[in-house]
Design a protein around this motif. Structure first.
Motif, PDB file in Angstrom:
ATOM      1  N   ARG A 140      77.506  20.522  59.593  1.00  0.00           N
ATOM      2  CA  ARG A 140      78.869  20.734  59.158  1.00  0.00           C
ATOM      3  C   ARG A 140      80.056  21.029  60.525  1.00  0.00           C
ATOM      4  O   ARG A 140      80.917  20.543  60.597  1.00  0.00           O
ATOM      5  N   GLY A 141      79.497  21.703  61.275  1.00  0.00           N
ATOM      6  CA  GLY A 141      80.192  22.156  62.714  1.00  0.00           C
ATOM      7  C   GLY A 141      80.385  20.830  63.466  1.00  0.00           C
ATOM      8  O   GLY A 141      81.598  20.701  64.016  1.00  0.00           O
ATOM      9  N   SER A 144      83.163  18.702  61.827  1.00  0.00           N
ATOM     10  CA  SER A 144      84.186  19.439  61.951  1.00  0.00           C
ATOM     11  C   SER A 144      84.992  18.967  63.187  1.00  0.00           C
ATOM     12  O   SER A 144      86.116  18.531  63.412  1.00  0.00           O
TER      13      SER A 144
END
Ligand SMILES: [Zn+2]
Length: 230
Positions: A140-141, A144
């Motif tokens: 996810r990071g 992002s």
């Protein structure tokens, strides 16, 4: 209207006489000029007095061929100045200088996003060089960071990276095999065997050779030894 290349220099050249010759002195607009001098002299007493070749050569070295190319497709210098081409160029120039100072070698970032194929290749290289699990491209990071500001930017899925990685491995292995078979010189093979703290035994096979004057070591295979006697 001024030709786009003028955008890479401070807005007005200074008129001077140098060794008695009339001359326009352009000052580079880069925050960190990469040429030996941050000025370009254009003598007005020659028939090339309107040539932009000296300016283009200087700009290419400071801002990169891609920035120059992008600029030259613009209508004029003012369009380039408001386009953001210069902002990204000076930024990557500054980052470059920082890495040079840190002694980490030259790192450059393109002003253009990766194509799909380049993005897949970059991911394979990343996980291989940095020993990351392929699942990191689905993190996810990471997504992002990679996609904020450009949500449509392509990042391959972990399964795509896994497939590409295996294909790259096969290609690399074939290439190394061919290189070693055709190598004109001595090849030294070695093995190293050891047992890990949890009692698993491993054997590594390596080859050592001279490549362009420097020693090169390659890991050829790495196997777990399953003998019950160990
Ligand atoms: Zn410069």
């Amino acid at each position: 209207m001024k030709a786009p290349v003028y955008a890479f220099f401070k807005s007005d050249p200074v008129f001077q006489h140098i060794d008695g010759r009339p001359c326009h002195v352009f000052t580079c607009a880069a925050a960190h000029c990469r040429n030996p001098t941050n000025t370009v002299h254009r003598y007005l007493d020659t028939k090339d007095s309107n040539s932009t070749s000296g300016l283009r050569k200087h700009a290419e070295k400071c801002w990169g061929a891609e920035a120059l190319k992008a600029a030259q497709s613009a209508a004029d210098a003012n369009t380039v100045r408001s386009s953001g081409i210069l902002a990204s160029g000076s930024f990557s120039g500054a980052i470059d200088k920082i890495f040079e100072r840190l002694g980490k070698g030259r790192v450059t970032y393109s002003h253009r996003a990766h194509t799909k194929v380049e993005s897949r290749a970059e991911c394979v290289r990343w996980v291989a060089e940095s020993l990351h699990p392929v699942g990191i491209v689905g993190d996810r990071g990471f997504l992002s960071i990679a996609k904020t500001g450009r949500p449509d930017h392509y990042i391959p899925s972990p399964s795509t990276v896994s497939r590409d990685l295996k294909n790259a491995f096969v290609k690399c292995r074939n290439r190394i095999a061919k290189y070693l078979q055709e190598y004109d010189g001595a090849l030294s093979f070695a093995t190293d065997a050891w047992t890990s703290p949890n009692h698993r035994a491993f054997v590594a096979f390596t080859v050592h050779l001279e490549h362009n004057g420097v020693p090169l070591s390659l890991l050829l295979d790495f196997v777990e030894h399953n003998s019950p006697s160990l």
